[in-house]
Design a protein around this motif. Structure first.
Motif, PDB file in Angstrom:
ATOM      1  N   LEU A 109      -6.656  -3.035   0.806  1.00  0.00           N
ATOM      2  CA  LEU A 109      -6.628  -2.832  -0.509  1.00  0.00           C
ATOM      3  C   LEU A 109      -7.961  -2.617  -1.151  1.00  0.00           C
ATOM      4  CD1 LEU A 109      -4.149  -5.409  -2.194  1.00  0.00           C
ATOM      5  CD2 LEU A 109      -3.962  -3.004  -2.144  1.00  0.00           C
ATOM      6  N   ALA A 110      -8.802  -3.169  -0.595  1.00  0.00           N
ATOM      7  CA  ALA A 110     -10.141  -3.089  -1.083  1.00  0.00           C
ATOM      8  C   ALA A 110     -10.987  -1.763  -0.826  1.00  0.00           C
ATOM      9  CB  ALA A 110     -11.053  -4.292  -0.380  1.00  0.00           C
ATOM     10  N   GLU A 111     -10.234  -1.501   0.308  1.00  0.00           N
ATOM     11  CA  GLU A 111     -10.709   0.133   0.996  1.00  0.00           C
ATOM     12  C   GLU A 111     -10.056   1.358   0.095  1.00  0.00           C
ATOM     13  OE1 GLU A 111     -11.289   0.398   5.218  1.00  0.00           O
ATOM     14  OE2 GLU A 111     -11.265   2.350   4.849  1.00  0.00           O
ATOM     15  N   ASP A 112      -8.732   1.258  -0.032  1.00  0.00           N
ATOM     16  CA  ASP A 112      -8.191   2.321  -0.556  1.00  0.00           C
ATOM     17  C   ASP A 112      -6.634   1.774  -1.160  1.00  0.00           C
ATOM     18  OD1 ASP A 112      -6.578   4.817  -1.061  1.00  0.00           O
ATOM     19  OD2 ASP A 112      -7.130   5.532   0.503  1.00  0.00           O
ATOM     20  N   ARG A 113      -6.640   1.524  -2.321  1.00  0.00           N
ATOM     21  CA  ARG A 113      -5.522   0.893  -2.756  1.00  0.00           C
ATOM     22  C   ARG A 113      -4.144   1.875  -2.956  1.00  0.00           C
ATOM     23  NH1 ARG A 113      -6.142  -0.496  -9.331  1.00  0.00           N
ATOM     24  NH2 ARG A 113      -7.683   0.823  -9.658  1.00  0.00           N
ATOM     25  N   GLU A 114      -4.617   3.066  -3.079  1.00  0.00           N
ATOM     26  CA  GLU A 114      -3.576   4.206  -3.337  1.00  0.00           C
ATOM     27  C   GLU A 114      -2.805   4.273  -2.085  1.00  0.00           C
ATOM     28  OE1 GLU A 114      -3.795   7.917  -5.890  1.00  0.00           O
ATOM     29  OE2 GLU A 114      -3.681   8.636  -3.829  1.00  0.00           O
ATOM     30  N   THR A 115      -3.645   4.482  -1.152  1.00  0.00           N
ATOM     31  CA  THR A 115      -2.906   4.669   0.337  1.00  0.00           C
ATOM     32  C   THR A 115      -2.176   3.283   0.569  1.00  0.00           C
ATOM     33  OG1 THR A 115      -4.733   6.283   1.166  1.00  0.00           O
ATOM     34  CG2 THR A 115      -3.201   5.034   2.706  1.00  0.00           C
TER      35      THR A 115
END
Lengths: 234, 295
Positions: B171-177
């Motif tokens: 989530l921290a890195e890429d919440r959309e993905t």
């Protein structure tokens, strides 16, 4: 299995899709084709629920899912492998795959699904503990597809799978797509490379400027005047 | 020489608690992408809770910690669900105003309820001295340090090895993905906010026996936590641990060798130097700062 009817969608005030329709049957490979910025990726984003449709409907197995959350759609078996692979680069290959199986984790068969992905991609097993961000483009695409397979898809949508990959890897990825389809999964591929895509597909749709222009079997598309003039150059 | 060692030890002991506060702030920042200006007030609430449970019910801080921590976890979850989540898609500036407003609200609430005076949790065991090789520290400070460091390490383990931790990192890195592959993003935001709040609360209970609480006590911790997070890198957990220890040492050394009144000046001198020389933090950040308006 998956039906998209007359959808339109916007990014802010900019209209990205005007009127897109497509239908995908039980299994096999279906190609979604079109030039740059035609709305192919946007169509997938609407189908997977990260971009709301402004009008039209998305139906999956007879169920209207136009307003369902992305999570609900993954649970139904509608899985999206995004353009640019979008791996979690600081997580290991194995963790990326495990997160792909998040929705099905409660049946306790995640381990055997992981094994099946490793059987399909032995290279990923070798690199299971490496950060996903450090892999080559081809390997990253394998992780992205593997992450999608971990969710046990009924329909697997792969966006621009061959983008930026070496020709040999592209060929491997396309035969992989055929293999997955033979196992009863319907694979919807979005491609700019029309000839490659139609060679492995049984059906295809062409969209331009956010509108579905042509739909038909791969054979019909190959022979249609629009495809011959605009994409194949003869 | 003995004074130097003594001061350094005192600073590092305090720094462990700063690290715990900062790691909580960093978790909230990294995952939920919200700069929580009310983070210190969460520490302050826990300090008041510790004081009242000790004064009213004679509950020792080392028992009440098991009551206060889960309650504060719940408080964090409620804050996220009813205040921050509705603001999730607002501009970064609005989110900052919301947490800043929350901090002012909590400070004034404490002022109305408890008055402005300083209150100390006087727990005798915590004030006894423990000496090793001529270096002395109170049991309270040693316990605070050990528990704080153990929790920071436990959090590292959670983030690295458990499914919850892996989801939070994704989530921290890429919440959309993360949402795209079927992860219930909002639910994990509640978890992150709950964990971050619980860590601030534990820090508050631990320092209760040796620091007085007053309505504005939290402001100091918010600022300290921000300096630590900037020092260690936004989104970088290990950086927060080292940054916390470092800042504790700087603060205490400045207090001993320069002037107790200049402790905060020393802290902010470090802050400004880091911002000028290495704004991405000494160890570099991993969070996408643009989303919270820092780029």
């Amino acid at each position: 299995m998956l039906q998209v009817k007359n959808i339109s969608a916007y990014y802010g005030d900019a209209q990205a899709l005007e009127n897109v329709s497509l239908a995908v049957s039980e299994s096999g490979v279906v190609a979604l084709l079109g030039p740059n910025a035609a709305g192919k990726s946007t169509t997938l984003r609407v189908i997977s629920g990260i971009l709301p449709a402004a009008s039209g409907s998305v139906t999956f197995n007879g169920e209207d899912i136009t307003t369902a959350s992305p999570q609900e759609r993954v649970e139904l078996g509608l899985v999206h492998v995004p353009e640019g692979r979008k791996l979690f680069g600081t997580l290991s290959v194995e963790d990326n795959l495990l997160l792909g199986g998040y929705c099905g984790r409660k049946d306790r068969k995640t381990g055997s699904r992981l094994e099946r992905v490793y059987e399909r991609f032995p290279k990923l097993k070798e690199r299971r503990n490496q950060d996903a961000g450090l892999l080559s483009g081809g390997e990253q695409q394998m992780v992205a597809v593997g992450r999608g397979l971990m969710a046990q898809p009924k329909v697997l949508m792969i966006d621009e799978m061959s983008l930026g990959l070496a020709p040999l890897i592209v060929k491997q990825m396309f035969s992989l797509v055929q293999e997955i389809a033979l196992e009863g999964v319907c694979v919807l591929i979005v491609e700019q490379h029309v000839q490659n895509a139609l060679a492995v597909s049984h059906h295809g749709f062409i969209i331009e400027s956010g509108v579905t222009r042509v739909a038909g079997t791969a054979q019909e598309l190959m022979e249609s005047a629009l495809v011959r003039e605009s994409y194949l150059g003869h | 020489m003995n004074l130097l060692v003594q001061t350094l030890v005192a600073g590092l002991l305090l720094g462990g608690v700063y690290a715990l506060i900062a790691v909580g702030l960093n978790l909230i920042f990294g995952v939920v992408k919200i700069i929580n200006f009310a983070h210190g007030e969460l520490v302050m609430i826990a300090m008041y809770a510790t004081f009242w449970m000790w004064t009213a019910w004679s509950l020792s801080p080392y028992i009440s910690i098991f009551i206060i921590t889960p309650l504060m976890f719940g408080f964090g979850v409620l804050l996220q669900r009813f205040i921050l989540q509705p603001m999730q898609n607002s501009s970064p500036t609005i989110k900052i105003f919301v947490t800043l407003g929350l901090s002012v609200l909590l400070q004034n609430l404490a002022l109305v309820l408890f008055g402005g005076q300083y209150r100390s949790t006087t727990f005798p065991w915590a004030e006894q001295n423990f000496s090793v090789l001529g270096v002395t520290a109170t049991y309270g400070r040693i316990t605070a340090f050990l528990v704080a460091i153990a929790l920071v390490i436990a959090l590292f383990y959670l983030m690295k090895k458990t499914l919850t931790g892996k989801v939070l990192r994704a989530l921290a890195e890429d919440r959309e993905t993360a949402g795209l592959i079927g992860i219930p993003v909002k639910k994990y935001y509640l978890v992150a906010m709950g964990l971050g709040t619980a860590m601030a609360a534990i820090a508050g209970v631990l320092i209760g026996p040796f620091q007085s609480v007053f309505p504005l006590a939290g402001a100091h911790f918010t600022l300290l936590a921000f300096v630590v997070v900037v020092l260690g890198g936004l989104g970088n957990m290990a950086g927060s641990l080292i940054g916390g220890l470092f800042l504790g040492a700087v603060e205490t050394l400045a207090g001993t060798y320069i002037d107790p009144a200049l402790q905060q000046v020393a802290v902010f001198a470090v802050f400004i130097i880091v911002l000028l020389v290495r704004p991405q933090g000494i160890f570099g950040g991993s969070a996408r700062n643009a989303e919270v308006g820092l780029k």
